[in-house]
Scaffold this active site. Structure first.
Site, PDB file in Angstrom:
ATOM      1  N   GLU A 127      -6.930   4.141   8.178  1.00  0.00           N
ATOM      2  CA  GLU A 127      -6.771   5.588   8.004  1.00  0.00           C
ATOM      3  C   GLU A 127      -8.040   6.228   7.475  1.00  0.00           C
ATOM      4  OE1 GLU A 127      -1.944   5.296   7.223  1.00  0.00           O
ATOM      5  OE2 GLU A 127      -3.308   5.640   5.546  1.00  0.00           O
ATOM      6  N   GLY A 185       2.513   2.420  11.141  1.00  0.00           N
ATOM      7  CA  GLY A 185       3.391   3.562  10.980  1.00  0.00           C
ATOM      8  C   GLY A 185       4.063   4.025  12.255  1.00  0.00           C
ATOM      9  N   ASN A 229       0.865  -1.180   0.000  1.00  0.00           N
ATOM     10  CA  ASN A 229       0.000   0.000   0.000  1.00  0.00           C
ATOM     11  C   ASN A 229       0.899   1.228   0.000  1.00  0.00           C
ATOM     12  OD1 ASN A 229      -1.907   1.986   0.390  1.00  0.00           O
ATOM     13  ND2 ASN A 229      -2.338   1.440   2.519  1.00  0.00           N
ATOM     14  N   SER A 281       2.935  -2.439  10.620  1.00  0.00           N
ATOM     15  CA  SER A 281       4.381  -2.190  10.581  1.00  0.00           C
ATOM     16  C   SER A 281       5.174  -3.451  10.272  1.00  0.00           C
ATOM     17  CB  SER A 281       4.860  -1.572  11.900  1.00  0.00           C
ATOM     18  OG  SER A 281       4.295  -0.290  12.090  1.00  0.00           O
ATOM     19  N   HIS A 283      -9.647   0.751   5.032  1.00  0.00           N
ATOM     20  CA  HIS A 283      -8.358   0.922   5.688  1.00  0.00           C
ATOM     21  C   HIS A 283      -8.527   1.772   6.936  1.00  0.00           C
ATOM     22  CE1 HIS A 283      -4.210   2.239   6.391  1.00  0.00           C
ATOM     23  NE2 HIS A 283      -3.839   1.180   5.703  1.00  0.00           N
ATOM     24  N   LYS A 328       0.096   4.282  -0.328  1.00  0.00           N
ATOM     25  CA  LYS A 328      -0.558   5.444   0.290  1.00  0.00           C
ATOM     26  C   LYS A 328      -0.382   6.678  -0.613  1.00  0.00           C
ATOM     27  CE  LYS A 328      -0.200   3.289   4.784  1.00  0.00           C
ATOM     28  NZ  LYS A 328      -0.083   3.478   6.259  1.00  0.00           N
ATOM     29  N   GLU A 365      -5.512  -5.047  10.900  1.00  0.00           N
ATOM     30  CA  GLU A 365      -4.604  -3.933  11.165  1.00  0.00           C
ATOM     31  C   GLU A 365      -4.781  -3.462  12.607  1.00  0.00           C
ATOM     32  OE1 GLU A 365      -4.484  -0.949   7.594  1.00  0.00           O
ATOM     33  OE2 GLU A 365      -6.535  -1.192   8.265  1.00  0.00           O
TER      34      GLU A 365
END
Length: 250
Positions: A97, A173, A10, A212, A95, A12, A167
């Site tokens: 985010e 991150g 991904n 991560s 996702h 991003k 996730e």
């Protein structure tokens, strides 16, 4: 049932079209058919060029999101039909985010999954808990609710044709990572939840870990029986590291 490992990069909101094409070329050359099944998900403006680069290489093309709507008056949205026309095989939905930063709900994620499937795209449906939810002992309940939303919409047999990505939001991150045994426990729970509806679907669905993952911890994570690959963020922007992660899959 044997499940072929899948590793998805991904990218991003990173890279120009030229940079994305260069990265895609390096990824394809670095893999050369080795390791897990691989896919890359560049930003929307880069999809066409990256698609041309990876065509015929064994690296699949995916998108980072899709509209829940059919084509029409939805300014700024990108339809499933458009993504399919560009050659996408995969699309990420839900996702973390987008759930936490843009307020996407379980209903929104389910609608996007359904739209993707209608157009022949394979969804990568993301689930996971925040640090606050984990520390409050609510991680299992939150993830079960998210999985149930997928099953209630698409149905267990439809979910078998998708991919689920767990996730832990607190690990994305941040450099923090769930221990392989802890990640395995959540993956096992997700598979068990699907098995309550269909044991065949639970056996066949691939569940990726996305927290991560890097070239140093991938082998330990991928060795777990219910972890079928990874959804890779930052490490996927380095072709060498991404190739090493793909080769770490059993």
């Amino acid at each position: 049932m044997a499940r072929r490992p899948l590793v998805v990069g991904n990218w991003k909101m990173n890279g120009t079209v030229r940079e994305a094409a260069e990265l895609a070329r390096a990824v394809a050359a670095g893999l050369a058919g080795e390791g897990a099944e691989a896919a890359v998900c560049p930003p929307f403006p880069c999809l066409a060029e990256v698609g041309r680069v990876v065509d015929g290489t064994g690296v699949a093309l995916g998108a980072q999101d899709v509209s829940r709507h059919r084509p029409g008056s939805h300014t700024g949205e990108v339809s499933a039909e458009m993504l399919h026309d560009l050659g996408c095989r995969w699309v990420i939905v839900g996702h973390s985010e987008r759930r936490t930063g843009l307020g996407e709900t379980d209903e929104t994620v389910r609608a996007k999954l359904d739209r993707a499937r209608e157009c022949g795209l394979a969804p990568i449906a993301c689930v996971g808990e925040t640090l606050e939810q984990r520390e409050a002992g609510e991680a299992d309940r939150v993830v079960r609710r998210q999985v149930d939303a997928l099953l209630d919409g698409a149905g267990s047999e439809a979910v078998a044709g998708c991919v689920v990505a767990y996730e832990p939001i607190w690990a994305i991150g941040t450099g923090r990572n769930a221990a392989p045994e802890d990640a395995q426990a959540m993956h096992r729970g997700i598979r068990a939840r699907i098995a309550e509806r269909s044991s065949a679907a639970a056996d066949s669905v691939r569940i990726l870990y996305g927290g991560s993952v890097n070239d140093n911890n991938a082998a330990g994570l991928f060795a777990m029986p219910d972890i079928d690959g990874g959804l890779i963020g930052g490490a996927s922007l380095d072709s060498g590291r991404f190739a090493a992660i793909c080769r770490a899959a059993p």
